[in-house]
Every structure is written in C-alpha cells, then in structure tokens.
Design an enzyme around this catalytic site. Structure first.
Site, PDB file in Angstrom:
ATOM      1  N   LYS A  22      -5.393  14.211   7.734  1.00 61.87           N
ATOM      2  CA  LYS A  22      -4.073  14.342   8.345  1.00 61.87           C
ATOM      3  C   LYS A  22      -3.198  15.301   7.548  1.00 61.87           C
ATOM      4  CE  LYS A  22      -0.639  11.834   7.284  1.00 61.87           C
ATOM      5  NZ  LYS A  22       0.518  10.952   7.049  1.00 61.87           N
ATOM      6  N   ASN A  23      -3.214  15.165   6.208  1.00 53.39           N
ATOM      7  CA  ASN A  23      -2.336  15.969   5.366  1.00 53.39           C
ATOM      8  C   ASN A  23      -2.766  17.427   5.280  1.00 53.39           C
ATOM      9  OD1 ASN A  23      -0.714  13.763   4.845  1.00 53.39           O
ATOM     10  ND2 ASN A  23      -1.697  13.269   2.902  1.00 53.39           N
ATOM     11  N   CYS A 122      13.199   7.772   3.485  1.00 56.13           N
ATOM     12  CA  CYS A 122      11.771   7.473   3.500  1.00 56.13           C
ATOM     13  C   CYS A 122      11.555   6.169   2.765  1.00 56.13           C
ATOM     14  CB  CYS A 122      10.994   8.605   2.825  1.00 56.13           C
ATOM     15  SG  CYS A 122       9.217   8.290   2.742  1.00 56.13           S
ATOM     16  N   ARG A 127      12.543  12.337  -0.687  1.00 54.46           N
ATOM     17  CA  ARG A 127      11.696  13.526  -0.645  1.00 54.46           C
ATOM     18  C   ARG A 127      12.580  14.708  -0.241  1.00 54.46           C
ATOM     19  NH1 ARG A 127       5.992  11.861   2.297  1.00 54.46           N
ATOM     20  NH2 ARG A 127       5.973   9.668   1.772  1.00 54.46           N
ATOM     21  N   ILE A 129      14.290  18.432   0.287  1.00 53.80           N
ATOM     22  CA  ILE A 129      13.699  19.723   0.649  1.00 53.80           C
ATOM     23  C   ILE A 129      14.446  20.869  -0.034  1.00 53.80           C
ATOM     24  CG2 ILE A 129      12.868  18.848   2.863  1.00 53.80           C
ATOM     25  CD1 ILE A 129      15.148  20.450   4.195  1.00 53.80           C
ATOM     26  N   GLN A 131      13.789  22.415  -2.727  1.00 50.85           N
ATOM     27  CA  GLN A 131      12.901  23.471  -3.221  1.00 50.85           C
ATOM     28  C   GLN A 131      12.483  24.419  -2.097  1.00 50.85           C
ATOM     29  OE1 GLN A 131      12.065  23.648  -6.756  1.00 50.85           O
ATOM     30  NE2 GLN A 131      13.844  22.311  -6.551  1.00 50.85           N
ATOM     31  N   ASP A 310      -1.219   8.433  -3.238  1.00 52.40           N
ATOM     32  CA  ASP A 310      -1.610   7.861  -1.949  1.00 52.40           C
ATOM     33  C   ASP A 310      -2.774   6.871  -2.052  1.00 52.40           C
ATOM     34  OD1 ASP A 310       0.351   9.113  -0.544  1.00 52.40           O
ATOM     35  OD2 ASP A 310      -0.918  10.635   0.369  1.00 52.40           O
ATOM     36  N   ARG A 402      -0.488   5.694  11.476  1.00 54.28           N
ATOM     37  CA  ARG A 402      -0.017   7.051  11.212  1.00 54.28           C
ATOM     38  C   ARG A 402      -1.044   7.870  10.442  1.00 54.28           C
ATOM     39  NH1 ARG A 402       3.952   7.124   7.521  1.00 54.28           N
ATOM     40  NH2 ARG A 402       3.901   9.367   7.812  1.00 54.28           N
TER      41      ARG A 402
END
Length: 423
Positions: A22-23, A122, A127, A129, A131, A310, A402
């Site tokens: 998925k990633n 989350c 997380r 953004i 950057q 993970d 998911r």
C-alpha cells in the site's frame, strides 16, 4: 460494522502470498499525475486507502479503473491523467487518508498550482507537512494557508538543494516527484531511504525521469520537460509480510510468505532470529518457524534501515509471551502505544513511560473483547488473539482494512480460526 472473532491457541503453518505494498502503490498513483499518458500499477492491493486515493484522482478529472486480474491473480490499477482539470483535493476525501498530500508535488510540477486540504489530526501523532512546503518554496513556489487549505502557485519549478530537518518518507516522495519536471537539478539531503521511496524512483525512471541516489541520504533529480506513462509492478508489502510471519511465530508455528523481499525486512527478521525463531530467507520468499520459548529482547524503532514503526505494535504483542523483560522504544510517533491498554485486557504486563514500554512476559494471554484504535494496533490485537486462550473479538477492524488485503482469509489458509462477522 464488521468485527473479527478469533478462537486462539492453534499454531499456524503453511504458505501464503504477500500483497503489493500500500505504501508503495499510493505514491505511484500520485506519480501518474506527472505523465502525459496512462499509467498502470500492477499488483496494487484491493484496500480502502487505494480506493480513496482513486476518488481523489477522479475528483481532479482523472480516469481510474481496475483491470481484471491475470493468471497470477494480481489486479492492475490503470490511471489516465490526461483529463485532469482540477488541481484540488477536498477535505472530505483528504480527511480519511493523510497520504492524499502526495498529490501536492505532482500537481504543482505539472499544472503549476495546487489546492490541498490540510490532512488534520492523526491517531498515532502529528504528521506535519512543513518539510513538503519548505521544499516547494525553495523551488520557487508560493504557498499560503487559506481556510484550512494549502494553496501553492508556481510557474515552472526550479531545481534547488533541499535539506530535510527530519526524515520524512512522504516529504521525500513529494519533492522527488515535483523535481522531475523542474528546471535544473534538485538535490534532496537527509532523504528517506525506505524501499517504497526506491520503488517510486524506479517507476519515475521508467517514465523518463533522471534520478539517482535513492536508497541513500542524498537523492539527485535532474528535471525534464515531460514524462510518459508506464507499466510498473508495485513492490511487495514488507509490513504485511512481517505481520504474517509474526502470526506464525507468536503461535509457535511454521509460516512461509511467498513474494516477500527479505532484504527490505532485514531489521524485523534479525529481531525474530534474536527472539529464538528460525528464519529462512531466499529471494522472493521468507519462512519463520518457532518451536522453543520466545526470548525477550529490546527494540527501538527508527527510520529505515532501522526497525520499522509500522511493526512495533505487532512485535510488542509477540514479546508479551517472552521469557523475561523487554523494552520497546518508539522514536517515530509520540502516540503509538494505544494498543497497550487492550493487550493488558488480555493479561499482558506492560508499563509505559514516555516513549518506552517495559514488557514482562507472561505464560499465556486470555481472549477478550478488544477495540482497535489504528491500523497497526489492529494487527497487534489480531496476533495476540491468535495466540490467546479462548475467544477474542476485535472491534473497529475498518482500521485494519485500510492496510491489509483480506487478512482474515490469509490467516485462515494458515490454519487460524478467524471469521469476519457483523457486530
């Protein structure tokens, strides 16, 4: 709402095939926005996140379809970006999946603008953004925040040297994609080294991009005028493979995962061997067998090639049955111990202090009703249920859906007594 009902205590054994990652598939779907022709992603898993990302692309005007599986059973997602006319990702779609932010770089690179809803909170931690936006600004874009949306305007982006203040996988992927159509050379320093980043780089090269250095801390991208569509086979899911192997190990079984890449899973396999499990790794296949006790050990998550965050929750469930004390340190996300309270309900002995959890192994876990809180926590509870005495019910498995393709079916093929039922 669906739940899992698990009758624990049966050692798992047999062979199962891992799904596509998925990633890796999600950034590949985003990369299709850079192309001047259709892109086909072979082996994309049938998951809720893949479906949601397809909705994001359709909202922009792209054509997204699943092609029938071939003889190997793997489906292909075909995306035609030539009809994209709306450089926007709305809140109602982005709020369900943070990876939607991956469209930011490709949209700005190809269309000169983007309007993306901020992803919001989350469950496992912040997380940001920042950057991503810093990098786009260094490449000449103007960014602003308007009513919860990030708006980015640019002509053609220009190459720049960008240093990431922290390792960020999606940040590296977003700016790598943006740089492919920029004028000049972009150098990404302190870049993420994850295998999924390398898989994206391979696909971008097949599209005509000039990229080198992926898999190291420094990636160089020389911009080109256009990219073509391509057909790319997504890499195997190293997190799913790790979870399946741990299912075998926690139950004292013997499980082989076909299609798994042992090189991408080295940190997990090393810890499994350290815990007393036997590990047999071949190109395209990994087997784990455990007959003796689980040896307690310490582990600490860190960016690749370190131990993946993970897999932390799943490995903690495994260590709950260890022969002594284990210390698990989480260095990536500040709120990734939410599975601890549920494991305690099964008889696990875990104490948390800051980013560290002390796990005192017990002889057995007991089945219990459990509440999943996020994707990987869900998997840890399933593993604990497989090893526990009695019946375990795992609620809110939509989190698990998911990121795992028909997990209950794969576990059942290995001998697990698990079923999906309506609550």
């Amino acid at each position: 709402m669906d739940i899992f009902v698990i009758q624990g205590g049966s050692p798992l054994s047999g062979t199962v095939r891992v799904s596509g990652a998925k990633n890796a598939a999600l950034p590949l779907m985003a990369a299709s926005l850079l192309a001047e022709g259709p892109m086909e992603i072979v082996g994309a898993p049938r998951l809720r996140d893949i479906s949601t990302f397809g909705k994001v692309l359709r909202h922009m005007g792209a054509s997204v379809e699943r092609l029938d599986a071939g003889g190997d059973g793997r489906e292909t997602v075909r995306i035609d970006p030539r009809t994209v006319g709306k450089a926007e990702a709305p809140y109602e779609l982005v709020k369900t999946m943070r990876a939607s932010v991956l469209v930011l770089g490709p949209l700005v690179a190809r269309h000169g603008r983007a309007r993306i809803s901020l992803p919001g909170g989350c469950a496992i931690g912040a997380r940001p953004i920042d950057q991503h936006l810093k990098g786009l600004e260094l490449m000449g874009a103007k960014t602003s925040l308007v009513e919860g949306y990030v708006e980015v305007d640019a002509g053609r982006l220009s190459g720049a040297t960008i240093y990431f203040d922290m390792k960020t996988v999606t940040g590296t992927e977003n700016l790598m994609m943006a740089a492919t159509l920029a004028r000049g050379t972009t150098v990404l320093k302190n870049a993420a080294r994850e295998p999924e980043v390398c898989d994206l780089a391979r696909a971008l090269r097949a599209m005509g991009a000039d990229i080198e250095g992926e898999g190291t801390d420094e990636i160089a991208v020389r911009g080109t005028d256009s990219l073509r569509g391509t057909r790319h086979e997504v890499m195997p899911d190293r997190i799913e493979a790790s979870t399946l192997l741990l299912a075998g190990a926690i139950t004292g079984g013997d499980v082989t995962v076909r299609g798994a890449d042992p090189f991408a899973m080295d940190a997990v396999l090393t810890k499994l061997a350290e815990s007393g499990a036997e590990v047999f790794a071949d190109p395209g296949s990994v087997r784990v067998r455990r007959e003796g006790p689980i040896r307690s050990l310490n582990l600490e998550t860190s960016p690749y090639p370190g131990f993946p965050t993970d897999v932390q929750a799943q490995f903690m469930a495994y260590l709950c049955l260890g022969d002594g004390f284990s210390i698990v340190r989480e260095t990536i996300f500040e709120n990734r111990f939410m599975h601890v309270a549920e494991l305690r309900r099964m008889g696990a002995r875990i104490e948390v202090s800051g980013n560290a959890a002390a796990v005192k192994g017990v002889q057995a876990l007991s089945g219990a009703p459990l509440m999943a809180t996020d994707l990987r926590a869900s998997a840890s509870l399933v593993l604990a249920g497989l090893a526990a005495n009695g019946t375990t019910e795992v609620l809110r498995i939509y989190h698990l859906d998911r990121g795992y393709e028909a997990l209950e079916n794969k576990l059942a093929r290995l001998g697990a007594r698990i079923s999906r039922v309506k609550e």
